[in-house]
Design a protein around this motif. Structure first.
Motif, mmCIF file in Angstrom:
data_model
loop_
_atom_site.group_PDB
_atom_site.id
_atom_site.type_symbol
_atom_site.label_atom_id
_atom_site.label_comp_id
_atom_site.label_asym_id
_atom_site.label_seq_id
_atom_site.Cartn_x
_atom_site.Cartn_y
_atom_site.Cartn_z
ATOM 1 N N PRO A 82 0.831 -1.215 0.000
ATOM 2 C CA PRO A 82 0.000 0.000 0.000
ATOM 3 C C PRO A 82 0.858 1.255 0.000
ATOM 4 N N GLU A 83 0.331 2.308 -0.630
ATOM 5 C CA GLU A 83 1.082 3.551 -0.739
ATOM 6 C C GLU A 83 0.139 4.738 -0.695
ATOM 7 N N THR A 84 0.722 5.927 -0.705
ATOM 8 C CA THR A 84 -0.064 7.165 -0.727
ATOM 9 C C THR A 84 -0.964 7.177 -1.964
ATOM 10 N N PRO A 85 -2.222 7.631 -1.855
ATOM 11 C CA PRO A 85 -3.088 7.711 -3.040
ATOM 12 C C PRO A 85 -2.416 8.467 -4.169
ATOM 13 N N PHE A 86 -2.590 7.964 -5.396
ATOM 14 C CA PHE A 86 -1.961 8.619 -6.537
ATOM 15 C C PHE A 86 -3.008 8.976 -7.584
ATOM 16 N N ILE A 87 -2.667 9.982 -8.395
ATOM 17 C CA ILE A 87 -3.572 10.482 -9.429
ATOM 18 C C ILE A 87 -3.211 9.845 -10.765
ATOM 19 N N HIS A 88 -4.234 9.370 -11.488
ATOM 20 C CA HIS A 88 -4.048 8.855 -12.843
ATOM 21 C C HIS A 88 -5.173 9.413 -13.704
ATOM 22 N N ASP A 114 -8.101 11.363 -14.668
ATOM 23 C CA ASP A 114 -9.126 12.011 -13.852
ATOM 24 C C ASP A 114 -9.513 11.170 -12.638
ATOM 25 N N PHE A 115 -8.639 10.267 -12.226
ATOM 26 C CA PHE A 115 -8.971 9.340 -11.153
ATOM 27 C C PHE A 115 -7.917 9.390 -10.058
ATOM 28 N N VAL A 116 -8.354 9.103 -8.835
ATOM 29 C CA VAL A 116 -7.426 8.913 -7.723
ATOM 30 C C VAL A 116 -7.543 7.456 -7.289
ATOM 31 N N VAL A 117 -6.398 6.840 -7.008
ATOM 32 C CA VAL A 117 -6.352 5.412 -6.692
ATOM 33 C C VAL A 117 -5.888 5.249 -5.246
ATOM 34 N N TYR A 121 -11.428 6.207 -7.771
ATOM 35 C CA TYR A 121 -12.497 7.201 -7.656
ATOM 36 C C TYR A 121 -12.314 8.282 -8.708
ATOM 37 N N GLN A 122 -13.380 8.579 -9.449
ATOM 38 C CA GLN A 122 -13.311 9.643 -10.441
ATOM 39 C C GLN A 122 -13.444 10.993 -9.739
ATOM 40 N N ILE A 123 -12.483 11.875 -9.989
ATOM 41 C CA ILE A 123 -12.416 13.155 -9.292
ATOM 42 C C ILE A 123 -13.401 14.142 -9.922
ATOM 43 N N LEU A 167 -4.924 18.231 -5.302
ATOM 44 C CA LEU A 167 -5.144 17.811 -6.681
ATOM 45 C C LEU A 167 -4.411 18.750 -7.631
ATOM 46 N N PRO A 168 -3.739 18.205 -8.638
ATOM 47 C CA PRO A 168 -3.062 19.077 -9.605
ATOM 48 C C PRO A 168 -4.070 19.854 -10.433
ATOM 49 N N GLN A 169 -3.651 21.026 -10.890
ATOM 50 C CA GLN A 169 -4.527 21.825 -11.746
ATOM 51 C C GLN A 169 -4.740 21.093 -13.060
#
Length: 250
Positions: A37-43, A45-48, A107-109, A150-152
């Protein structure tokens, strides 16, 4: 000695076409590369979110949903594909699945958010994310929440923005190139529809099409490209991908 090879699937996938828009080869490859497990990451438009598979029940809930919904994690399983199916006398038939030691939620941001405030539910207990050091205390409830910046994000072209005239296709690449689009609307002819360059490196075309479901790809220098602005994709059995979009009926 028997040789065993491993490949990964999600138990929710039952055919060659993915059932959810986040289920792309890129994200799945990212998931199966996670060893712990790791810190949530952005891919895109989604966060995992990821967690240890040994936890009995794992969920995440968000402040912008007033913590009314609990989104439960899924187990990631690996199928075991034996290259030599011969069993020695007395051996048991192996299970077709192996736990990958990871459970996850994608999750879709929402477009309007600039940060995610969330809490985890671990085995029935509400808590902050142990893998995310950024937290904030709610002055009203006194509860601590995890914060994910969240990144712009740039506004993405929408193929449906050209309606009612038709589907609008946009491709970004080097300036001065020839870009075409093909799909089931033109028998996958890679030469029929050439995009026009507006601003340098931005290519667009609007194609009149009736309501229906369409699959398409771009062609650039003989290579196929899915639409990076459209997360909905399908995959053929040979692994080739195509973008998919539906024009709704009026």
């Amino acid at each position: 000695m028997k040789t065993i090879s491993f490949f990964v699937i999600f138990t929710i996938i039952a055919s060659f076409a993915w059932s959810e828009s986040w289920e792309t080869y890129e994200l799945i490859n990212r998931l199966i590369s996670i060893s712990k497990p790791e810190t949530p990451f952005i891919h895109d438009d989604f966060v995992v979110f990821t967690a240890d598979s040994n936890l009995r029940r794992m969920g995440v809930s968000f402040a912008h949903e007033n913590f009314d919904n609990i989104h439960w994690f899924r187990q990631l399983l690996i199928t075991q594909d034996s290259l030599n199916p011969i069993l020695l006398p007395g051996e048991k038939v192996p299970s077709p699945y192996k736990n990958a030691d990871i459970q996850f939620y994608v999750y879709q941001i929402p477009q309007y958010l600039r940060e995610l405030e969330y809490r985890l539910i671990i085995n029935g207990l509400w808590t902050v994310d142990p893998f995310n050091p950024l937290t904030r205390r709610d002055p009203v409830s006194g509860l601590s929440m995890s914060i994910l910046r969240l990144p712009q994000r740039q506004t993405r072209p929408n193929p449906l923005s050209g309606l009612p005239e038709g589907l609008s296709f946009t491709f970004e690449g080097p300036p001065g190139e020839i870009i075409t689009v093909a799909g089931n609307f033109n028998s996958w002819d890679p030469f029929m529809y050439e995009l026009k360059e507006g601003p340098a490196g931005i290519y667009k075309i609007t194609i009149p099409l009736p309501p229906g479901k369409y699959q398409y790809v771009f062609f650039h220098r003989g290579e196929r490209y899915v639409d990076p602005y459209n997360p909905q994709r399908i995959y053929a059995r040979d692994g080739s991908a195509a973008s998919e979009i539906t024009i709704p009926s009026n």
